[in-house]
Scaffold this active site. Structure first.
Site, PDB file in Angstrom:
ATOM      1  N   GLU A  65       0.828  -1.211   0.000  1.00 62.68           N
ATOM      2  CA  GLU A  65       0.000   0.000   0.000  1.00 62.68           C
ATOM      3  C   GLU A  65       0.859   1.257   0.000  1.00 62.68           C
ATOM      4  O   GLU A  65       1.861   1.330   0.697  1.00 62.68           O
ATOM      5  CB  GLU A  65      -0.904   0.021   1.246  1.00 62.68           C
ATOM      6  CG  GLU A  65      -1.865  -1.155   1.338  1.00 62.68           C
ATOM      7  CD  GLU A  65      -2.954  -1.149   0.273  1.00 62.68           C
ATOM      8  OE1 GLU A  65      -3.105  -0.107  -0.407  1.00 62.68           O
ATOM      9  OE2 GLU A  65      -3.629  -2.182   0.115  1.00 62.68           O
TER      10      GLU A  65
ATOM     11  N   ARG B 195     -17.668  -0.835   6.470  1.00 60.53           N
ATOM     12  CA  ARG B 195     -18.682  -1.594   5.728  1.00 60.53           C
ATOM     13  C   ARG B 195     -19.364  -2.587   6.649  1.00 60.53           C
ATOM     14  O   ARG B 195     -20.535  -2.919   6.497  1.00 60.53           O
ATOM     15  CB  ARG B 195     -17.910  -2.280   4.603  1.00 60.53           C
ATOM     16  CG  ARG B 195     -18.483  -3.406   3.859  1.00 60.53           C
ATOM     17  CD  ARG B 195     -17.442  -3.929   2.831  1.00 60.53           C
ATOM     18  NE  ARG B 195     -16.307  -4.622   3.427  1.00 60.53           N
ATOM     19  CZ  ARG B 195     -16.328  -5.900   3.822  1.00 60.53           C
ATOM     20  NH1 ARG B 195     -17.399  -6.629   3.693  1.00 60.53           N
ATOM     21  NH2 ARG B 195     -15.251  -6.453   4.352  1.00 60.53           N
TER      22      ARG B 195
ATOM     23  N   HIS C 129      -1.151  -5.787   2.097  1.00 57.58           N
ATOM     24  CA  HIS C 129      -2.340  -6.646   2.121  1.00 57.58           C
ATOM     25  C   HIS C 129      -2.025  -7.987   1.473  1.00 57.58           C
ATOM     26  O   HIS C 129      -1.334  -8.033   0.446  1.00 57.58           O
ATOM     27  CB  HIS C 129      -3.504  -5.994   1.353  1.00 57.58           C
ATOM     28  CG  HIS C 129      -4.418  -5.178   2.211  1.00 57.58           C
ATOM     29  ND1 HIS C 129      -4.620  -3.840   2.039  1.00 57.58           N
ATOM     30  CD2 HIS C 129      -5.213  -5.545   3.261  1.00 57.58           C
ATOM     31  CE1 HIS C 129      -5.497  -3.396   2.941  1.00 57.58           C
ATOM     32  NE2 HIS C 129      -5.872  -4.406   3.695  1.00 57.58           N
TER      33      HIS C 129
ATOM     34  N   CYS D 194      -7.787  -1.838   8.518  1.00 57.82           N
ATOM     35  CA  CYS D 194      -6.434  -1.857   7.950  1.00 57.82           C
ATOM     36  C   CYS D 194      -5.944  -0.446   7.653  1.00 57.82           C
ATOM     37  O   CYS D 194      -4.834  -0.069   8.025  1.00 57.82           O
ATOM     38  CB  CYS D 194      -6.385  -2.711   6.687  1.00 57.82           C
ATOM     39  SG  CYS D 194      -6.447  -4.466   7.044  1.00 57.82           S
TER      40      CYS D 194
HETATM   41  N1  PCA Z   1      -8.334  -6.788   6.862  1.00 61.39           N
HETATM   42  C1  PCA Z   1      -9.260  -5.718   7.142  1.00 61.39           C
HETATM   43  C2  PCA Z   1      -9.119  -5.446   8.606  1.00 61.39           C
HETATM   44  C3  PCA Z   1      -8.357  -6.578   9.166  1.00 61.39           C
HETATM   45  C4  PCA Z   1      -7.842  -7.302   8.004  1.00 61.39           C
HETATM   46  O1  PCA Z   1      -7.072  -8.273   8.049  1.00 61.39           O
HETATM   47  C5  PCA Z   1      -9.061  -4.496   6.253  1.00 61.39           C
HETATM   48  O2  PCA Z   1      -8.596  -4.635   5.100  1.00 61.39           O
HETATM   49  O3  PCA Z   1      -9.396  -3.395   6.660  1.00 61.39           O
END
Ligand code: PCA
Length: 206
Positions: free
Chosen positions: A72, A82, A159, A135
């Site tokens: 990111e 959401r 991610h 996140c």
């Molecule tokens: N993914 C979520 C929150 C925790 C995770 O592992 C996100 O992308 O916000």
């Protein structure tokens, strides 16, 4: 250089979160699991930074539906959930840090991190949105902490896709946790060793 990795606990009814499963498999780093909750995740990160005093911090989360590992680039000052977090909170249109800047960039060499993951044989790309759930909240909080208190830390967010067991009946993309861990290992190595970044095209909004 000391490296802190964080991964999230499971959320949204899941029994695993591949971000934690991958993060805890990376050799030579401190790995800490953080709650999937607004506020509490950041408190946990702040405590881990204080305790371990890392030079590099990479927070990791699950991005269900994405086919590859995404590094990111941008954290935004917005909580817009959401679904409820694991504490039952569902902020809408709130700021992560009241009065903070609209966004921060990761201070990891994001293109070099993507290149390193690809060299390790794992599909990866730059992402320009970490969403507006927990996140992004943790990512923004990390970058705010770095900007205001710990400017020497290199920090960012990665991610990872669903693990295969999460999507057996869904037709959604997935990646074995061991593969995601290999990507994280390569990303950490690049984050520690690369000064500046590579001038390569890359990045999508999904
Ligand atoms: N993914 C979520 C929150 C925790 C995770 O592992 C996100 O992308 O916000």
């Amino acid at each position: 250089m000391s490296v802190l990795l964080t991964g999230f606990e499971p959320f949204d009814g899941a029994s695993v979160n591949p971000s934690w499963e991958a993060a805890r498999r990376v050799p030579g780093v401190r790995a800490v699991q953080v709650p999937c909750a607004f506020g509490a995740s950041l408190e946990c990160l702040r405590a881990a930074v204080q305790e371990h005093d890392p030079a590099v911090v990479v927070c990791v989360g699950q991005a269900g539906g994405r086919p590859d590992v995404t590094v990111e680039r941008v954290a935004v000052n917005l909580d817009d959930a959401r679904i409820p977090d694991n504490a039952g909170r569902r902020p809408i249109d709130e700021q992560v840090v009241r009065g903070g800047p609209a966004a921060y960039f990761a201070t990891l060499p994001v293109k070099a991190c993507v290149a390193a993951a690809r060299t390790a044989g794992v599909a990866a790309s730059v992402s320009h949105s970490a969403g507006t759930f927990v996140c992004n909240h943790l990512f923004y909080g990390l970058m705010h902490l770095i900007a205001t208190e710990r400017p020497e830390i290199r920090g960012g967010f990665v991610h990872v896709p669903f693990a295969p067991a999460q999507v057996l009946d869904q037709g959604a993309p997935s990646m074995p946790v061991a593969t995601a861990a290999e990507a994280l290992t390569a990303i950490v190595a690049a984050a520690v060793s690369v000064n500046g970044d590579l001038r390569l095209v890359g990045g999508s909004l999904h």
